[in-house]
Every structure is written in C-alpha cells, then in structure tokens.
Design a protein around this motif. Structure first.
Motif, PDB file in Angstrom:
ATOM      1  N   GLN A  72       0.846  -1.194   0.000  1.00  0.00           N
ATOM      2  CA  GLN A  72       0.000   0.000   0.000  1.00  0.00           C
ATOM      3  C   GLN A  72       0.879   1.240   0.000  1.00  0.00           C
ATOM      4  OE1 GLN A  72      -3.180   0.049   2.916  1.00  0.00           O
ATOM      5  NE2 GLN A  72      -2.858   2.226   3.342  1.00  0.00           N
ATOM      6  N   PHE A  73       0.466   2.240  -0.777  1.00  0.00           N
ATOM      7  CA  PHE A  73       1.255   3.475  -0.860  1.00  0.00           C
ATOM      8  C   PHE A  73       0.339   4.639  -1.224  1.00  0.00           C
ATOM      9  CE2 PHE A  73       1.359   1.021  -4.744  1.00  0.00           C
ATOM     10  CZ  PHE A  73       1.021   1.922  -5.734  1.00  0.00           C
ATOM     11  N   PRO A  74       0.654   5.849  -0.763  1.00  0.00           N
ATOM     12  CA  PRO A  74      -0.154   7.012  -1.122  1.00  0.00           C
ATOM     13  C   PRO A  74       0.146   7.469  -2.546  1.00  0.00           C
ATOM     14  CG  PRO A  74       1.679   7.674   0.264  1.00  0.00           C
ATOM     15  CD  PRO A  74       1.739   6.181   0.179  1.00  0.00           C
ATOM     16  N   CYS A  75      -0.873   8.007  -3.198  1.00  0.00           N
ATOM     17  CA  CYS A  75      -0.677   8.609  -4.514  1.00  0.00           C
ATOM     18  C   CYS A  75      -1.763   9.648  -4.754  1.00  0.00           C
ATOM     19  CB  CYS A  75      -0.645   7.565  -5.625  1.00  0.00           C
ATOM     20  SG  CYS A  75      -2.067   6.484  -5.704  1.00  0.00           S
ATOM     21  N   LEU A  76      -1.549  10.483  -5.771  1.00  0.00           N
ATOM     22  CA  LEU A  76      -2.407  11.642  -5.999  1.00  0.00           C
ATOM     23  C   LEU A  76      -2.540  12.428  -4.696  1.00  0.00           C
ATOM     24  CD1 LEU A  76      -5.122  10.139  -8.401  1.00  0.00           C
ATOM     25  CD2 LEU A  76      -2.930  11.191  -8.978  1.00  0.00           C
ATOM     26  N   SER A  77      -3.677  13.069  -4.459  1.00  0.00           N
ATOM     27  CA  SER A  77      -3.783  13.906  -3.262  1.00  0.00           C
ATOM     28  C   SER A  77      -4.188  13.117  -2.030  1.00  0.00           C
ATOM     29  CB  SER A  77      -4.776  15.045  -3.501  1.00  0.00           C
ATOM     30  OG  SER A  77      -6.073  14.539  -3.781  1.00  0.00           O
TER      31      SER A  77
END
Length: 254
Positions: free
Chosen positions: A6-11
């Motif tokens: 899992q990883f953050p992306c976009l805003s």
C-alpha cells in the motif's frame, strides 16, 4: 503467500499492489497514478501482470493504458462500465471469479457510487478491495446509483466474514469520523475508534486498511438497519435511513 503493498498517490488516494510470491504475479488494484504504480512495483522488484479495476473514475482507471503499454498486463473491469475504462480484456460482475496465481478473488456487485462498481474479495486471505464503496467510517458519494441499490451493495459487504480486512481507496477517515460522531453521538465504541484515528492522523499515519468487524459497530452507513440510527435518521426503514445519512453527509460542514 500474498502480500499487499500500500502506498499514497495523488492527493488522497491509496494505491495497492497485490503480489503472489508463489507465482510472481502482481495485480494493480485500480490505477490512479501510472507512474507511481510502476515506480512502486520496480522498487519491490515485481512485474505487473494484471489490473483489477473497481470502477471507471479517472482516479481509479486513469493509468490503465500507460501501465498496459509498458507491462502488457491483462485488465479486468466491471461489465457495466467497460465503455468508460481503457484497455479492458475481461469484464466481470457479481459472482465471477478472478485469480492471482492459484488464489481466487470473488467479484461482488457494489454499485451505488457508480452503477457498475465492483469489489474483489479474497476469502482465503481474508481481505477485500472495496474501492469507493466503503471507507473507514464512511461510504462513497452516490454519484450514479439509488439509495436502494447502494444499501443492497452495503449489505453484501456487511455479509462478508467480520474478520475481513477492507482496503478502501482514499484517506477520508478524519472527515468521516466527524460526521460519524454527529450521526451517532452515543456510540462508545465509535468514540474510542475516533480517538485512535485522530492519533494516527496527527502523525500522518494511514487509517487504511480497516477490519469489517469494527466498521459494523461504528460506521453509520453500515448501520442504517440499526433501530437506534433509524429512530434518529430514518423512521424504521434501512433504505430511507441510508438515504438520510448520505444526504446529511453530503451537506455536513462540521
């Protein structure tokens, strides 16, 4: 063994790569940001072999063409939304099965946020990827469906084993928590959950994934059939209560 990266992306999206160590297959769960998905897969040393789309919105399917061009992966998407999703090789709906290696994922119709939205449940791994249907303490906006359709979809999620871990697509939990307390102010378990959430967000830690069992006790949208919430919001009917809660959340400024 299955691994979820899992990883953050976009805003405020989360990206998910589902990897089967036995077969070396890797599935992109949606494609909000092609470059970030490719970068994360490269960091892990994984080769992307599939994309499973939950629905057509660009922050879920916008990276399909780029990732497919570079990896030659196979794209699975909801049957009701293929005209809006690029590069589809297979369409699926309620009751269909997709696989990663020898692991099976059951497709669940969860229309409401969009008409054809699907979720992917891997019972052997006790996980489900629910897109924008259910969030921690919330649910997606009802852009295309009806309250009756959306509530029927939420009932399918509610029927999963309570130990199921839900991977939703956005970090909306702090805002959802404020509305949940407004909707259900006397819920002690909710109050405890919100306290944990605020501690996590104060340190910029994710609140996703979440356990279905806890959502069943605290998420007002999953509890539209609860007599206490019905008395407060809907007068005895789960669909009407869900509709009232969704409308209230859409206009909430707390």
């Amino acid at each position: 063994m299955l691994e979820v990266h899992q990883f953050p992306c976009l805003s405020d999206n989360y990206g998910f790569l589902l990897h089967d160590h036995d077969s070396a297959e890797t599935v992109c769960i949606d494609t909000p940001d092609a470059d970030e998905y490719l970068r994360q897969a490269g960091k892990k040393g994984w080769q992307i072999t599939q994309i499973w789309n939950t629905h057509w919105h660009p922050d879920h399917a916008g990276g399909n063409e780029t990732i497919k061009r570079i990896t030659n992966c196979r794209i699975t998407a909801p049957a009701g939304e293929t005209g809006k999703i690029a590069g589809v090789d297979r369409t699926v709906g309620q009751g269909d099965v997709v696989t990663i290696g020898d692991r099976k994922a059951c497709v669940i119709d969860v229309g409401g946020h969009t008409l054809g939205h699907v979720a992917y449940h891997l019972p052997g791994a006790r996980i489900a990827f629910v897109g924008d249907t259910v969030f921690a303490l919330g649910c997606g906006r009802m852009f295309e469906g009806t309250p009756a359709q959306f509530w029927a979809s939420l009932k399918r999620v509610k029927a999963l084993p309570p130990e199921t871990i839900l991977y939703c697509a956005h970090e909306y939990t702090a805002a959802n928590a404020k509305f949940a307390v407004h909707a259900d102010p006397d819920n002690a378990e909710l109050a405890s959950y919100v306290e944990e959430i605020m501690k996590h967000r104060a340190h910029n830690q994710p609140t996703v994934p979440m356990k279905l069992e806890r959502e069943l006790a605290t998420n007002p949208f999953l509890r539209a059939d609860d007599p206490k919430l019905q008395a407060r919001w809907g007068g005895g009917d789960a669909v009407a209560t869900f509709a009232a809660l969704r409308n209230a959340k859409d206009n909430f400024r707390g």
